[in-house]
Motif scaffolding. Structure first.
Motif, mmCIF file in Angstrom:
data_model
loop_
_atom_site.group_PDB
_atom_site.id
_atom_site.type_symbol
_atom_site.label_atom_id
_atom_site.label_comp_id
_atom_site.label_asym_id
_atom_site.label_seq_id
_atom_site.Cartn_x
_atom_site.Cartn_y
_atom_site.Cartn_z
ATOM 1 N N ARG A 119 15.504 79.536 -6.837
ATOM 2 C CA ARG A 119 14.536 80.503 -6.322
ATOM 3 C C ARG A 119 13.347 79.779 -5.688
ATOM 4 N NH1 ARG A 119 13.547 83.020 -10.973
ATOM 5 N NH2 ARG A 119 15.686 83.666 -11.211
ATOM 6 N N ARG A 120 12.861 78.728 -6.346
ATOM 7 C CA ARG A 120 11.732 77.971 -5.787
ATOM 8 C C ARG A 120 12.131 77.285 -4.483
ATOM 9 N NH1 ARG A 120 10.482 73.830 -9.510
ATOM 10 N NH2 ARG A 120 11.929 74.643 -11.024
ATOM 11 N N GLN A 121 13.335 76.733 -4.426
ATOM 12 C CA GLN A 121 13.798 76.083 -3.204
ATOM 13 C C GLN A 121 13.920 77.089 -2.067
ATOM 14 O OE1 GLN A 121 13.036 73.054 -3.710
ATOM 15 N NE2 GLN A 121 14.959 72.165 -3.018
ATOM 16 N N GLN A 122 14.414 78.277 -2.394
ATOM 17 C CA GLN A 122 14.576 79.294 -1.379
ATOM 18 C C GLN A 122 13.221 79.780 -0.877
ATOM 19 O OE1 GLN A 122 16.893 82.619 -2.728
ATOM 20 N NE2 GLN A 122 18.226 82.476 -0.945
ATOM 21 N N ALA A 123 12.235 79.875 -1.765
ATOM 22 C CA ALA A 123 10.896 80.300 -1.359
ATOM 23 C C ALA A 123 10.229 79.230 -0.499
ATOM 24 C CB ALA A 123 10.049 80.596 -2.591
ATOM 25 N N ALA A 124 10.499 77.965 -0.794
ATOM 26 C CA ALA A 124 9.893 76.876 -0.024
ATOM 27 C C ALA A 124 10.504 76.764 1.363
ATOM 28 C CB ALA A 124 10.056 75.564 -0.775
ATOM 29 N N ARG A 125 11.777 77.083 1.496
ATOM 30 C CA ARG A 125 12.469 76.986 2.786
ATOM 31 C C ARG A 125 13.219 78.290 3.046
ATOM 32 N NH1 ARG A 125 13.532 72.181 0.086
ATOM 33 N NH2 ARG A 125 12.505 70.397 0.988
ATOM 34 N N PRO A 126 12.522 79.317 3.494
ATOM 35 C CA PRO A 126 13.183 80.620 3.644
ATOM 36 C C PRO A 126 14.262 80.657 4.717
ATOM 37 C CG PRO A 126 10.930 80.696 4.470
ATOM 38 C CD PRO A 126 11.114 79.361 3.840
ATOM 39 N N ASN A 127 14.174 79.795 5.733
ATOM 40 C CA ASN A 127 15.193 79.834 6.787
ATOM 41 C C ASN A 127 16.388 78.945 6.480
ATOM 42 O OD1 ASN A 127 14.030 77.381 7.124
ATOM 43 N ND2 ASN A 127 13.649 77.573 9.310
ATOM 44 N N GLY A 128 16.354 78.227 5.356
ATOM 45 C CA GLY A 128 17.478 77.405 4.955
ATOM 46 C C GLY A 128 17.490 76.017 5.547
ATOM 47 N N ALA A 129 16.482 75.662 6.323
ATOM 48 C CA ALA A 129 16.436 74.336 6.937
ATOM 49 C C ALA A 129 16.029 73.298 5.900
ATOM 50 C CB ALA A 129 15.451 74.321 8.099
ATOM 51 N N ASP A 130 16.548 72.092 6.045
ATOM 52 C CA ASP A 130 16.195 71.013 5.127
ATOM 53 C C ASP A 130 14.842 70.401 5.449
ATOM 54 O OD1 ASP A 130 18.456 71.302 3.644
ATOM 55 O OD2 ASP A 130 19.572 69.756 4.716
ATOM 56 N N HIS A 131 14.399 70.557 6.662
ATOM 57 C CA HIS A 131 13.118 70.000 7.060
ATOM 58 C C HIS A 131 12.407 71.004 7.956
ATOM 59 C CE1 HIS A 131 14.936 69.205 10.981
ATOM 60 N NE2 HIS A 131 15.982 68.748 10.306
ATOM 61 N N ASP A 132 11.114 70.777 8.127
ATOM 62 C CA ASP A 132 10.350 71.686 8.987
ATOM 63 C C ASP A 132 10.812 71.534 10.433
ATOM 64 O OD1 ASP A 132 8.878 72.513 6.832
ATOM 65 O OD2 ASP A 132 7.324 70.989 7.119
ATOM 66 N N GLU A 133 11.014 72.658 11.039
ATOM 67 C CA GLU A 133 11.441 72.613 12.434
ATOM 68 C C GLU A 133 10.225 72.350 13.310
ATOM 69 O OE1 GLU A 133 13.624 76.027 13.627
ATOM 70 O OE2 GLU A 133 14.900 75.981 11.852
ATOM 71 N N GLU A 134 10.377 71.421 14.226
ATOM 72 C CA GLU A 134 9.289 71.105 15.132
ATOM 73 C C GLU A 134 9.392 72.007 16.344
ATOM 74 O OE1 GLU A 134 9.318 67.019 16.092
ATOM 75 O OE2 GLU A 134 9.400 66.372 14.003
ATOM 76 N N THR A 135 8.276 72.561 16.714
ATOM 77 C CA THR A 135 8.272 73.405 17.900
ATOM 78 C C THR A 135 8.032 72.509 19.111
ATOM 79 O OG1 THR A 135 5.908 73.832 17.591
ATOM 80 C CG2 THR A 135 7.463 75.421 16.666
ATOM 81 N N PRO A 136 8.824 72.645 20.128
ATOM 82 C CA PRO A 136 8.630 71.792 21.309
ATOM 83 C C PRO A 136 7.354 72.203 22.049
ATOM 84 C CG PRO A 136 10.392 73.359 21.686
ATOM 85 C CD PRO A 136 9.963 73.523 20.268
ATOM 86 N N GLU A 137 6.660 71.200 22.572
ATOM 87 C CA GLU A 137 5.445 71.484 23.327
ATOM 88 C C GLU A 137 5.829 72.033 24.688
ATOM 89 O OE1 GLU A 137 2.886 68.145 23.526
ATOM 90 O OE2 GLU A 137 3.060 67.725 21.391
ATOM 91 N N PRO A 138 5.035 72.979 25.192
ATOM 92 C CA PRO A 138 5.350 73.522 26.536
ATOM 93 C C PRO A 138 5.132 72.447 27.597
ATOM 94 C CG PRO A 138 3.305 74.449 25.677
ATOM 95 C CD PRO A 138 3.891 73.610 24.601
ATOM 96 N N PRO A 139 5.915 72.484 28.652
ATOM 97 C CA PRO A 139 5.746 71.481 29.712
ATOM 98 C C PRO A 139 4.412 71.696 30.419
ATOM 99 C CG PRO A 139 7.409 73.091 30.326
ATOM 100 C CD PRO A 139 7.007 73.391 28.929
ATOM 101 N N THR A 140 3.796 70.591 30.790
ATOM 102 C CA THR A 140 2.505 70.654 31.506
ATOM 103 C C THR A 140 2.732 70.309 32.963
ATOM 104 O OG1 THR A 140 2.039 68.371 30.953
ATOM 105 C CG2 THR A 140 1.191 70.061 29.455
ATOM 106 N N ARG A 141 1.946 70.917 33.811
ATOM 107 C CA ARG A 141 2.026 70.623 35.249
ATOM 108 C C ARG A 141 1.050 69.513 35.595
ATOM 109 N NH1 ARG A 141 3.119 75.882 38.817
ATOM 110 N NH2 ARG A 141 4.826 76.681 37.566
ATOM 111 N N PRO A 142 1.455 68.618 36.446
ATOM 112 C CA PRO A 142 0.528 67.533 36.843
ATOM 113 C C PRO A 142 -0.533 67.992 37.797
ATOM 114 C CG PRO A 142 2.761 67.105 37.683
ATOM 115 C CD PRO A 142 2.774 68.386 36.918
#
Length: 69
Positions: free
Chosen positions: A46-69
């Motif tokens: 239960r504690r493991q499920q509460a800590a990782r509700p989406n089932g991933a083993d690690h935190d998912e990194e959100t990709p940074e949006p592309p920047t225009r030069p």
């Protein structure tokens, strides 16, 4: 004691020693597995499920949006 009795006792003691030599590691392995299985209690899961509700083993990194030069 005659010769046959000594041979029988020697074979019996050798067999028991060989059985112990082979079965002790198996017994120790099963004890470790039993201990590891006890760690997976309902509360732990239960504690493991509460800590990782989406089932991933690690935190998912959100990709940074592309920047225009």
């Amino acid at each position: 004691m005659d010769y046959y009795t000594l041979v029988i006792l020697g074979a019996l003691i050798g067999f028991l020693a060989l059985a112990a030599l082979l079965l002790v590691p198996v017994y120790r392995f099963l004890q470790r597995e039993d201990e590891a299985a006890r760690r997976f209690t309902a509360e732990y899961l239960r504690r493991q499920q509460a800590a990782r509700p989406n089932g991933a083993d690690h935190d998912e990194e959100t990709p940074e949006p592309p920047t225009r030069p």
